[in-house]
Enzyme design. Sequence first.
Site, PDB file in Angstrom:
ATOM      1  N   GLY A   1       0.790  -1.230   0.000  1.00 54.17           N
ATOM      2  CA  GLY A   1       0.000   0.000   0.000  1.00 54.17           C
ATOM      3  C   GLY A   1       0.824   1.282   0.000  1.00 54.17           C
TER       4      GLY A   1
ATOM      5  N   ALA B   1     -17.565  -9.979 -15.055  1.00 53.79           N
ATOM      6  CA  ALA B   1     -17.882  -9.400 -16.359  1.00 53.79           C
ATOM      7  C   ALA B   1     -17.276 -10.301 -17.423  1.00 53.79           C
ATOM      8  CB  ALA B   1     -17.294  -8.005 -16.453  1.00 53.79           C
TER       9      ALA B   1
ATOM     10  N   ARG C   1      13.894  -2.651  -9.669  1.00 59.69           N
ATOM     11  CA  ARG C   1      13.425  -4.032  -9.501  1.00 59.69           C
ATOM     12  C   ARG C   1      13.929  -4.951 -10.616  1.00 59.69           C
ATOM     13  NH1 ARG C   1       7.174  -2.795  -7.669  1.00 59.69           N
ATOM     14  NH2 ARG C   1       7.722  -2.149  -5.581  1.00 59.69           N
TER      15      ARG C   1
HETATM   16  P1  ADP Z   1      -5.863  -2.192  -9.537  1.00 67.08           P
HETATM   17  O1  ADP Z   1      -4.602  -2.132  -8.715  1.00 67.08           O
HETATM   18  O2  ADP Z   1      -5.642  -1.769 -10.935  1.00 67.08           O
HETATM   19  O3  ADP Z   1      -7.004  -1.529  -8.853  1.00 67.08           O
HETATM   20  P2  ADP Z   1      -6.491  -4.817  -8.477  1.00 67.08           P
HETATM   21  O4  ADP Z   1      -5.754  -6.059  -8.813  1.00 67.08           O
HETATM   22  O5  ADP Z   1      -6.280  -4.245  -7.122  1.00 67.08           O
HETATM   23  O6  ADP Z   1      -6.210  -3.756  -9.633  1.00 67.08           O
HETATM   24  O7  ADP Z   1      -8.061  -5.066  -8.628  1.00 67.08           O
HETATM   25  C1  ADP Z   1      -8.618  -5.655  -9.760  1.00 67.08           C
HETATM   26  C2  ADP Z   1      -9.918  -6.336  -9.356  1.00 67.08           C
HETATM   27  O8  ADP Z   1     -10.633  -6.670 -10.540  1.00 67.08           O
HETATM   28  C3  ADP Z   1      -9.727  -7.628  -8.593  1.00 67.08           C
HETATM   29  O9  ADP Z   1     -10.423  -7.558  -7.366  1.00 67.08           O
HETATM   30  C4  ADP Z   1     -10.305  -8.693  -9.513  1.00 67.08           C
HETATM   31  O10 ADP Z   1     -10.930  -9.761  -8.832  1.00 67.08           O
HETATM   32  C5  ADP Z   1     -11.298  -7.906 -10.338  1.00 67.08           C
HETATM   33  N1  ADP Z   1     -11.616  -8.493 -11.664  1.00 67.08           N
HETATM   34  C6  ADP Z   1     -10.751  -8.941 -12.595  1.00 67.08           C
HETATM   35  N2  ADP Z   1     -11.413  -9.405 -13.675  1.00 67.08           N
HETATM   36  C7  ADP Z   1     -12.735  -9.232 -13.438  1.00 67.08           C
HETATM   37  C8  ADP Z   1     -13.938  -9.513 -14.161  1.00 67.08           C
HETATM   38  N3  ADP Z   1     -13.910 -10.099 -15.354  1.00 67.08           N
HETATM   39  N4  ADP Z   1     -15.118  -9.190 -13.595  1.00 67.08           N
HETATM   40  C9  ADP Z   1     -15.172  -8.623 -12.366  1.00 67.08           C
HETATM   41  N5  ADP Z   1     -14.079  -8.352 -11.628  1.00 67.08           N
HETATM   42  C10 ADP Z   1     -12.873  -8.642 -12.141  1.00 67.08           C
END
Ligand code: ADP
Length: 624
Positions: free
Chosen positions: A204, A313, A441
């Site tokens: 974070g 989705a 990194r």
């Molecule tokens: P960012 O750092 O860009 O916000 P994260 O990895 O923290 O990305 O969050 C992405 C979120 O999107 C995850 O919680 C994941 O489960 C969700 N996700 C990925 N693909 C789908 C999908 N097809 N439908 C709904 N949620 C999704």
Amino acid sequence: MSGCSRRQFLTGSALAALGGTLALAGCAPMSHEEAAAKKREAAAGNDKNADGEVTAIGTGMGKHGEFTVEVSAKDGAIDRITVLDSRETPGMGDVAMEKMTQAIIDNQTLAVDTISGATLTSMPFLTAVGSALDAMGESADDWKNREPAAWVSDVELPEEADVVVIGAGGAGFAAAITAANEGKSVVLMDKMGVFGGDTALSGGEMAVPGNWIQVTQGIEDSPENLVSDMLVGGDNKGDPELVAIIANGALDSANWLTYEGGVSWKHDLMQFGGHNIKRSIIPITHSGSEMTTKLTNRVNGMDDIVLIDNTKAVELVTDDAGAVTGVKVENPVTGDTSEVKCKAVVLATGGFGSNVDMRVKYNPEMDDKILSTDSVAAQGDGIVMAEKIGADTIDMEYIQTYPVCDPETGALLYVGDVRLENHGILVNREGDRFVQELDRRDVISNGIKNQTDGVAFLLFDQAAADETGLLKQHADEYENSEARGVIVKGDTLEDVAKPQGVDAAELQKTVEKWNQYCADGKDPDFGYSAEMNVIGDGPYYLMACKPAVHYTMGGLHITPEAEVLTVEGTPIAGLYAAGEVAGHKMGTNRLGSCSMTDIYTFGRIAGINAAGGDAEAKIPSLDI
Ligand code: ADP
């Protein structure tokens, strides 16, 4: 959904029939002392109380160490499961336990589906409840063979909303909240059973030039300074326009997290490789879950947002003109499908670090021999869905590995952050340093790959452990890695070198050389780039580490307004993308702590614009 959200307290029919008290898991975990007292009490016997209720204790080994549950049953039916102590990830592990508690009690079965996104908590939770059942004279095996059940959300997916945000990680929360604050109705969906994505799994830390801690420490910094570091750190392959927006929006995004989100921060800063100055603020729990749990609470308090889990989705719906007008979804638990109509969609689905086929398609070196720090959800869904309606991708071959990861699991080793607080040296099996510990990194990862067995070892002393407090802050990770021999503690350098298969005599020489460099204030071998700290007296810690896939720099090609571009270079009407799903911001290599700055800045831009607002006026860029 929050730890004890309003939805969790809805009673199921079975529960009503039982008439028992439902003490949901994780709501108010006890201290270890209190838990131990409970254990003793229970060990004294599983006698029935005056109401005829029997209570027993069970334990499970979760992702973050052992946890204890207390199970109560009456007339052979469980009426209460209470988590006595647990260090599972807030917002993920505890939420999974709550949901499974409800499914078990509502359906009186242990044949309950695990909660996706929290499998490493769900499985031992079933074991823990099972062992308590055995202890009270029930048969866990019988309970496992009962009618299967799964936790299903009682949140109804609306048929229509102004804005649909796909993915409830940091970018998705930011987009949903800002869109709602623009007065729009919003659906925020996630395909997993818990919210937070990779944001919750991260440390974070957030790069924020001009932040309040820099001000009190007299550190002069500017957005321009961050732009320069980010561009240089990514070999000048990032888009300067997008980078300028991230850097200029940083402080505003941090303030937004504080005041809109309720996020608390530590009172010190970190300096990640490639940053020329200490500028990264740290959430109070040193975890991205501080952000995602607080943002979940915030969303649960907003009437205009429907937050829904287990909603994947699968397709973007467009009209004849190619504008996005809806999203087709599927519930991975029930298999149900439906569609939400909307005026705009924000893709916030994260990266594709866990999708090995996709990694190899764009960068053959990133095969299945390399583990990943990412959530299983990081499959690139948003990229694939958008490509199907003509979206362009960019920089897809740039995939980042994080150097200090668990050689067995791929998990990022946060205890290794002593390195980022200017302590410790990285050595190889031969006991020699081979890289500047604060380098980028990619440089460190490549350095490690070229060493014997592709492994490195981070050496630090007790003073580093005490000064940084990281062993305490990440006690769960420390205990777990020490139990598996990934980190070894010993009084002498030989004591730590031998079990790790590192040349002890050479390690001794390396430490002497390093300490001399510290006295001289200069590292002629690798040019250590910050304040140098000696490796003093023992005890010592030697931690094995390997690089693992951590972040995908490539993704959808977006405009400074977070609009998704087609291959022809025109924005797709009604489609926005924010966070890791969008590419071309970090170039070949993302500097540590810049992702948080990106996701909350572009998340808010996408949210405002998807709601028809004017993001440019609210989150201005820099003149570069
Ligand atoms: P960012 O750092 O860009 O916000 P994260 O990895 O923290 O990305 O969050 C992405 C979120 O999107 C995850 O919680 C994941 O489960 C969700 N996700 C990925 N693909 C789908 C999908 N097809 N439908 C709904 N949620 C999704």
